[in-house]
Design an enzyme around this catalytic site. Structure first.
Site, PDB file in Angstrom:
ATOM      1  N   HIS A 110       0.866  -1.193   0.000  1.00 37.05           N
ATOM      2  CA  HIS A 110       0.000   0.000   0.000  1.00 37.05           C
ATOM      3  C   HIS A 110       0.900   1.239   0.000  1.00 37.05           C
ATOM      4  O   HIS A 110       1.962   1.246   0.626  1.00 37.05           O
ATOM      5  CB  HIS A 110      -0.905  -0.011   1.235  1.00 37.05           C
ATOM      6  N   GLU A 146      -4.334   1.817  -7.130  1.00 37.50           N
ATOM      7  CA  GLU A 146      -4.722   2.889  -6.217  1.00 37.50           C
ATOM      8  C   GLU A 146      -3.850   4.112  -6.478  1.00 37.50           C
ATOM      9  O   GLU A 146      -2.764   4.242  -5.872  1.00 37.50           O
ATOM     10  CB  GLU A 146      -4.507   2.447  -4.764  1.00 37.50           C
TER      11      GLU A 146
END
Ligand code: PGA
Length: 250
Positions: A94, A168
């Protein structure tokens, strides 16, 4: 194919709040919904087992240790420990972990291998910053992040391996900004082409993440190229998340 919907709760919640929210979700959601993952803070992952919560969702972790053995690694949580708690998915790479914990290629490779070795499906996140997007070299940047996968066991195994890749864009996370559907599809196609070429044994699920809300989720999930969504802020609001999860399941 049913879409995969992943809640990333990041560093939010408390024992009481998380139990209450999960029970509210389970009470209100459509029981046909099978492909929902709650990525809870590690410290609360054991709650499902301890409270004997009859979960129709899957459990995810937000990280996994790069170490694959038991031993003197203070503060670490291994893949085997996560599996012991019933974890099926691990978010890896992430942008917040890349940024705040300097997670580099070497660390990410070890984490992905550790997940796979413990039968945990990696949710590998990629995404460019706003400056990279504006410079128009985002595909090179994303390619670089994807190439990490070719250095993991996913590239050498002969068995089919489940792999989730989440696109993302950093500029979309928590900002309320969302790429156009054309921009999302362009990157998802890019990811799928990469996997087809370099990771032929991977069974890929491609997600979009970044400011997904109950308002825009349907438009994103309606895109045939998008296999699901990774949801941060909106997943903390149980009515909103339940509404996102009810997509096409009624
Ligand atoms: P957001 O976060 O939905 O709050 O933008 C997504 C994520 O960081 O996974």
């Amino acid at each position: 194919m049913a879409k995969l919907i992943v809640a990333n709760w990041k560093m939010n919640g408390s024992f009481t709040k998380i139990e209450e929210d999960l029970r509210t979700y389970l009470h209100n959601h459509n029981t046909n919904v099978k492909n929902v993952v709650f990525a809870l803070p590690n410290v609360y992952l054991g709650l499902i087992k301890c409270l004997k919560i009859d979960a129709s969702f899957k459990l995810g972790s937000q990280d996994i240790s790069k170490f694959d053995n038991v031993g003197a690694y203070t503060g670490e949580v291994s893949g085997a420990m996560l599996k012991d708690l019933g974890v099926d998915y691990a978010i890896i790479g992430h942008s917040e972990r890349r940024m705040y914990f300097n997670e580099n290629e070497d660390i990410l490779i070890k984490k992905i291998n550790n997940a796979i070795n413990n039968n945990i499906t990696p949710i590998y996140c990629i995404g460019e910053s706003i400056s990279v997007r504006k410079n128009k070299n985002y595909k090179d940047f994303l390619l670089n992040q994807l190439e990490v996968l070719t250095k993991t066991n996913i590239a050498v195994t002969k068995a089919e391996i489940k792999l989730v890749i989440a696109y993302e864009p950093i500029w979309a996370i928590g900002s309320g900004l969302v790429p156009s559907t054309e921009e999302i599809v362009e990157v998802i196609n890019f990811i799928n082409a990469f996997v087809q070429n370099y990771l032929p044994h991977a069974k890929i699920t491609a997600l979009y993440g970044g400011s997904v809300s109950k308002i825009n989720a349907k438009e994103i999930l309606d895109l045939p190229q998008v296999d699901g969504v990774l949801v941060g802020g909106a997943s903390l609001l149980i009515p909103d998340f339940t509404s996102i999860c009810s997509y096409k399941f009624e």
